[in-house]
Design an enzyme around this catalytic site. Structure first.
Site: not given
Ligand SMILES: NC(=O)N[C@@H](CC(=O)O)C(=O)O
Ligand SMILES: [Zn+2]
Ligand SMILES: [Zn+2]
Length: 430
Positions: A95, A278, A305, A324
């Protein structure tokens, strides 16, 4: 040159016990040449003070934000942050801007990542063009360019038939499908677990949106035989579904993050976007189910993540700030301090979930310590305790709810392919 490290402790892969041993490696071939004692001949000897010599950690889920969002992170800062956390391999999510939906972007990340000369990066490419959830990308070209897996992480592929097509194609090419499980018709514009959302006065994000999507994709994975990997599992229902799928013989693996193992929605008592992630922090029952699932192997691996954002973006309040948290540098110390030290999780389980398990499921050359294997080490100091201070991070992100937590188990040095890629206290180059 053959380098021998004396005075360290290794984790026995069968018994899970720590034992003293010397490790010898060749800094030209990047291979381990011997594991034994201080009589192994070497050109250079280094002596530790009882630090752990673990296989380099592997993180199948980071956001490096490059290209396109380099105020949040760059390949350089992200890979330096990973190295500082003891990671020798990371897989980065697509992304970015542009999203990783074409072969040249995969090649660009791989080439520039290699030039950074730190942790190895394995791009995960998009399932759909521009992550729009519509046309599928050219999986064969993406694979040929070096994509390790396919994902639209950040959002889920909402359309069931399209996911079925994606899995069918991915199976033919032997590529894993990595899912961000979120049924947007259920999650809507929710930002926090419904209980926390009520307290703060923002829209709630239904827990069921995760398991609902996992259920669909388990069924499709069973039909297609694809390797389905579930990202950042956070709810009790999701764990139960994955356990069920494994019992049925579905080719499924799953990851859990340090924050979902250590935090719950109950901690959110004020409108501070540091808590916004998320999937959201869930209830205590969910956290315990994740822990149980992690212990019994239903949740195979730890993934951070790592999702850096700018201070400015995270200052906008829970409703408006992006989701995030950063994770690379704090993952091992937090899990070691708060799960291993109190006897909740065995050290051997934590280490395998950060090394051998992701290596095996994603075909990464690493994750184990044996003669002839890659000289990838996280050298971890269990004696030094310090407070987590985001201002000292190597990542550009400062967004962590763990600021001020005390932890031990910091990486003193990271060695990748026989080369030192991190030494504690080294200068940041961003
Ligand atoms: N985990 C998150 O809260 N954010 C992630 C997106 C994701 O992992 O779904 C991001 O790209 O910031
Ligand atoms: Zn994700
Ligand atoms: Zn992610």
């Amino acid at each position: 040159m053959r380098i021998r490290i004396d005075g360290g402790r290794l984790l026995h892969s069968q018994t899970g016990e720590l034992y003293g041993a010397s490790v010898c490696y060749d800094d030209v071939t990047g291979k381990i040449t011997a594991i034994g004692d201080e009589t192994i001949p070497a050109d250079k000897v280094e002596t530790l003070q009882g630090e752990l010599i673990l296989p380099g950690f592997i993180d199948m889920h980071v956001h490096l934000r490059d290209p396109g969002f380099t105020a949040k992170e760059t390949l350089t800062s992200g890979l330096q942050s990973a190295a500082a956390g003891g990671f020798t391999h990371v897989a980065c999510m697509p992304n970015t801007n542009p999203p990783t939906d074409a072969a040249e972007i995969v090649r660009d990340i791989t080439t520039r990542g290699r030039d950074v000369g730190k942790t190895s990066v394995h791009p995960i490419a998009c399932i759909t063009v521009s992550q729009k959830g519509e046309a599928l990308t050219d999986f064969a070209q993406l694979k040929e360019a070096g994509a390790i897996a396919l994902s639209d992480d950040g959002k889920g592929v909402q359309h069931g038939r399209r996911m079925l097509d994606a899995m069918t194609r991915a199976k033919e090419l032997d590529m894993p499908i990595v899912i961000h499980s979120e049924d947007e018709t259920l999650s809507g514009n929710g930002v926090l677990h419904p209980e926390a959302a009520k307290r703060i006065g923002v829209p709630g994000l239904l827990e069921e949106s995760e398991a609902a999507m996992i259920a669909r994709d388990i069924l499709l994975a069973e039909r297609t035989g694809v390797h389905l990997h579930v990202c950042h599992v956070s709810t009790e229902q999701s764990v139960a579904l994955i356990r069920w799928a494994k019992a049925r013989g579905v080719h499924i693996t799953a990851e859990v993050t340090p924050h979902h193992l250590l935090l719950t929605e109950a901690l959110i008592t004020e409108d501070d976007a540091v808590w916004k992630v998320n999937p959201p922090l869930q209830g205590e029952r969910d956290r315990m189910a994740c822990l149980e699932g992690f212990l019994d192997g239903t949740l195979d691996m730890i993934a951070t993540d790592h999702a850096p954002h700018t201070v400015d973006e995270k200052s906008r309040g829970i409703l408006r700030a992006p989701f995030g948290m950063v994770g690379s540098e704090v993952a091992f110390p937090l899990l070691y301090t708060y799960l291993v030290l109190p006897g909740i999780v065995p050290l051997s389980r934590l280490v395998e979930a950060m090394t051998r398990v992701p290596a095996t499921h994603f075909g990464i050359d690493g994750g184990a310590m044996h003669v002839g294997g890659t000289a990838d080490f996280a050298i971890v100091d269990l004696t030094k305790e310090k407070e987590i201070d985001p201002d000292r991070f190597y990542t550009r992100g400062r967004n962590t709810p763990f600021a001020g937590w005390r932890a031990t188990g910091w990486t003193a040095r990271t060695i990748h392919l026989g080369r030192e890629i991190f030494i504690a206290g080294e200068e940041r180059f961003i």
